[in-house]
Design an enzyme around this catalytic site. Sequence first.
Site, PDB file in Angstrom:
ATOM      1  N   LYS A   1     -18.360 -17.188   2.725  1.00 42.65           N
ATOM      2  CA  LYS A   1     -19.795 -17.075   2.953  1.00 42.65           C
ATOM      3  C   LYS A   1     -20.531 -16.336   1.859  1.00 42.65           C
ATOM      4  O   LYS A   1     -20.130 -15.255   1.437  1.00 42.65           O
ATOM      5  CB  LYS A   1     -20.028 -16.372   4.294  1.00 42.65           C
ATOM      6  CG  LYS A   1     -19.687 -17.283   5.477  1.00 42.65           C
ATOM      7  CD  LYS A   1     -19.366 -16.497   6.731  1.00 42.65           C
ATOM      8  CE  LYS A   1     -20.595 -15.880   7.350  1.00 42.65           C
ATOM      9  NZ  LYS A   1     -20.224 -14.891   8.377  1.00 42.65           N
TER      10      LYS A   1
ATOM     11  N   ARG B   1       0.819  -1.213   0.000  1.00 49.00           N
ATOM     12  CA  ARG B   1       0.000   0.000   0.000  1.00 49.00           C
ATOM     13  C   ARG B   1       0.852   1.261   0.000  1.00 49.00           C
ATOM     14  O   ARG B   1       0.458   2.280  -0.574  1.00 49.00           O
ATOM     15  CB  ARG B   1      -0.935  -0.011   1.205  1.00 49.00           C
ATOM     16  CG  ARG B   1      -2.052  -1.014   0.991  1.00 49.00           C
ATOM     17  CD  ARG B   1      -2.975  -1.079   2.165  1.00 49.00           C
ATOM     18  NE  ARG B   1      -4.239  -1.681   1.761  1.00 49.00           N
ATOM     19  CZ  ARG B   1      -5.191  -2.014   2.606  1.00 49.00           C
ATOM     20  NH1 ARG B   1      -5.035  -1.808   3.904  1.00 49.00           N
ATOM     21  NH2 ARG B   1      -6.313  -2.545   2.165  1.00 49.00           N
TER      22      ARG B   1
ATOM     23  N   GLY C   1      -9.128  -9.115   0.023  1.00 50.08           N
ATOM     24  CA  GLY C   1      -7.930  -9.335   0.814  1.00 50.08           C
ATOM     25  C   GLY C   1      -7.350 -10.727   0.683  1.00 50.08           C
ATOM     26  O   GLY C   1      -6.160 -10.904   0.395  1.00 50.08           O
TER      27      GLY C   1
ATOM     28  N   GLY D   1     -12.427  -4.099   0.946  1.00 53.05           N
ATOM     29  CA  GLY D   1     -13.803  -3.658   1.200  1.00 53.05           C
ATOM     30  C   GLY D   1     -14.294  -2.682   0.146  1.00 53.05           C
ATOM     31  O   GLY D   1     -15.432  -2.769  -0.313  1.00 53.05           O
TER      32      GLY D   1
HETATM   33  P1  ADP Z   1     -11.681 -12.281   0.116  1.00 46.56           P
HETATM   34  O1  ADP Z   1     -10.934 -11.726   1.303  1.00 46.56           O
HETATM   35  O2  ADP Z   1     -10.773 -12.550  -1.041  1.00 46.56           O
HETATM   36  O3  ADP Z   1     -12.873 -11.441  -0.252  1.00 46.56           O
HETATM   37  P2  ADP Z   1     -13.216 -14.071   1.787  1.00 46.56           P
HETATM   38  O4  ADP Z   1     -12.766 -13.333   3.006  1.00 46.56           O
HETATM   39  O5  ADP Z   1     -14.626 -13.914   1.380  1.00 46.56           O
HETATM   40  O6  ADP Z   1     -12.251 -13.724   0.536  1.00 46.56           O
HETATM   41  O7  ADP Z   1     -12.983 -15.625   1.991  1.00 46.56           O
HETATM   42  C1  ADP Z   1     -11.734 -16.181   2.257  1.00 46.56           C
HETATM   43  C2  ADP Z   1     -11.824 -17.391   3.147  1.00 46.56           C
HETATM   44  O8  ADP Z   1     -12.723 -18.360   2.606  1.00 46.56           O
HETATM   45  C3  ADP Z   1     -10.497 -18.088   3.261  1.00 46.56           C
HETATM   46  O9  ADP Z   1     -10.037 -17.965   4.585  1.00 46.56           O
HETATM   47  C4  ADP Z   1     -10.809 -19.535   2.907  1.00 46.56           C
HETATM   48  O10 ADP Z   1     -10.169 -20.472   3.751  1.00 46.56           O
HETATM   49  C5  ADP Z   1     -12.294 -19.619   3.070  1.00 46.56           C
HETATM   50  N1  ADP Z   1     -12.879 -20.712   2.280  1.00 46.56           N
HETATM   51  C6  ADP Z   1     -12.778 -20.914   0.957  1.00 46.56           C
HETATM   52  N2  ADP Z   1     -13.379 -22.054   0.581  1.00 46.56           N
HETATM   53  C7  ADP Z   1     -13.871 -22.616   1.706  1.00 46.56           C
HETATM   54  C8  ADP Z   1     -14.601 -23.826   1.981  1.00 46.56           C
HETATM   55  N3  ADP Z   1     -14.925 -24.677   1.004  1.00 46.56           N
HETATM   56  N4  ADP Z   1     -14.937 -24.077   3.256  1.00 46.56           N
HETATM   57  C9  ADP Z   1     -14.601 -23.224   4.246  1.00 46.56           C
HETATM   58  N5  ADP Z   1     -13.923 -22.062   4.056  1.00 46.56           N
HETATM   59  C10 ADP Z   1     -13.561 -21.753   2.803  1.00 46.56           C
HETATM   60 MG    MG Z   2     -11.360 -11.836   3.442  1.00 50.23          MG
END
Ligand code: ADP
Ligand code: MG
Length: 393
Positions: free
Chosen positions: A197, A36, A350, A373
């Site tokens: 989620k 950053r 992230g 975000g």
């Molecule tokens: P980002 O930060 O890229 O937006 P998220 O925070 O939404 O992504 O999600 C990341 C998390 O999702 C990771 O810690 C990963 O371990 C978890 N994850 C991915 N696939 C699964 C799964 N099948 N079951 C449980 N957790 C999962």
């Molecule tokens: Mg995340």
Amino acid sequence: MAKQTIRDVDWHGKRALVRVDFNVPLEDGHITDDTRIRAAVPTIQYLIAHGAAVILMSHLGRPKNKVVESLRLTPTATHLAELLDRPVQTVPVTVGTEAEAASKALEPGAVLMLENTRFDAREEANDPSMAQDLAKLGDVYVNDAFGAAHRAHASTEGIAHLLPAVSGLLMERELEVLGGALEHPARPFVTIIGGAKISDKIGVIANLLGKVDALLIGGGMANTFLLAQGKSLGDSLVEADAVATAKDLLDQAANSNVTLLLPTDVVIADRFAANANTQVVGVDAIPAGWRALDIGPQTRAAYAKVVLEAQTVIWNGPMGVFELEPFAGGTRAVAQALADCPGMTVIGGGDSVAAVEQMGLADKVKHISTGGGASLELLEGRVLPGVAALNDK
Ligand code: ADP
Ligand code: MG
């Protein structure tokens, strides 16, 4: 509406009050990832080269409205000085007489870093008195903190109403790339959404369904869609209260021209652990007691094919539990497909960014967003308050 940028200002003899996002990870006072800070350097160098005195402000961490010694910005100022190869002054305060005196005394081309904006309770409250105090420190406000632009705080929003307000080069590029991809994408336009989620990203999926040619879903959130289709998920992470929404989204996709792809096979494990027993099964054959932790090889191949044929790709959210090596293959396959895709490829979020960096593919992707975000809110179709407040072209 396009926003004015630092290129629209005559900087000679002016003080640029610049909001940067130096919210970097620190361990024992050491910066563990300076992405950053490096991302803000072109804006700072531009201002220096055009005769401005540069006053920087940022938040760091969550000091909860008081001074927290370990969250002072001094380490970021020291690091910035190395990157710029010139001194960066600091003051131990964010606003007030000492900050005002330092900013007035600043010569053209000199750089001053104010203290953590979140040490002051008025920052996150977007208190007009904080914005007024900040406004005394500069002649023109520059917002280069894309990663904080989804927050209406005194240093990201309030201040923009008190001084001429323009975007920095990083902010400009983030908006051009993400905003441009959403508004007038080269087609086919493909998005890949994953992560834990579905409830975190319903807004993103709903907005993208009206824009993309194909939406590929993976990660934990795919489970809830599979549940909505009546499949058994064993012990997989599912969100029972999001099943109805998942059904709606599937119906919306079916009634549109959008191709929505879900995993057809998954890597399952008997425990949530790196040394669990694993197998690859079709999504109709997940046994009780097992959980889906990654997309399977057939799904990887199908998703990679769609990505390789795309002209624009936006990816947010890992395809599996990439932090554990046995479940990193799906995320790696998608990262590789983005790296190989000749079109415009963008990653926001992230954990997705961390995954691509961990896999050594970050420099093969055309744009890596610095704002998790903020990029999600853009993908949801929301207006970012820190951007809305800037002067229109
Ligand atoms: P980002 O930060 O890229 O937006 P998220 O925070 O939404 O992504 O999600 C990341 C998390 O999702 C990771 O810690 C990963 O371990 C978890 N994850 C991915 N696939 C699964 C799964 N099948 N079951 C449980 N957790 C999962
Ligand atoms: Mg995340």
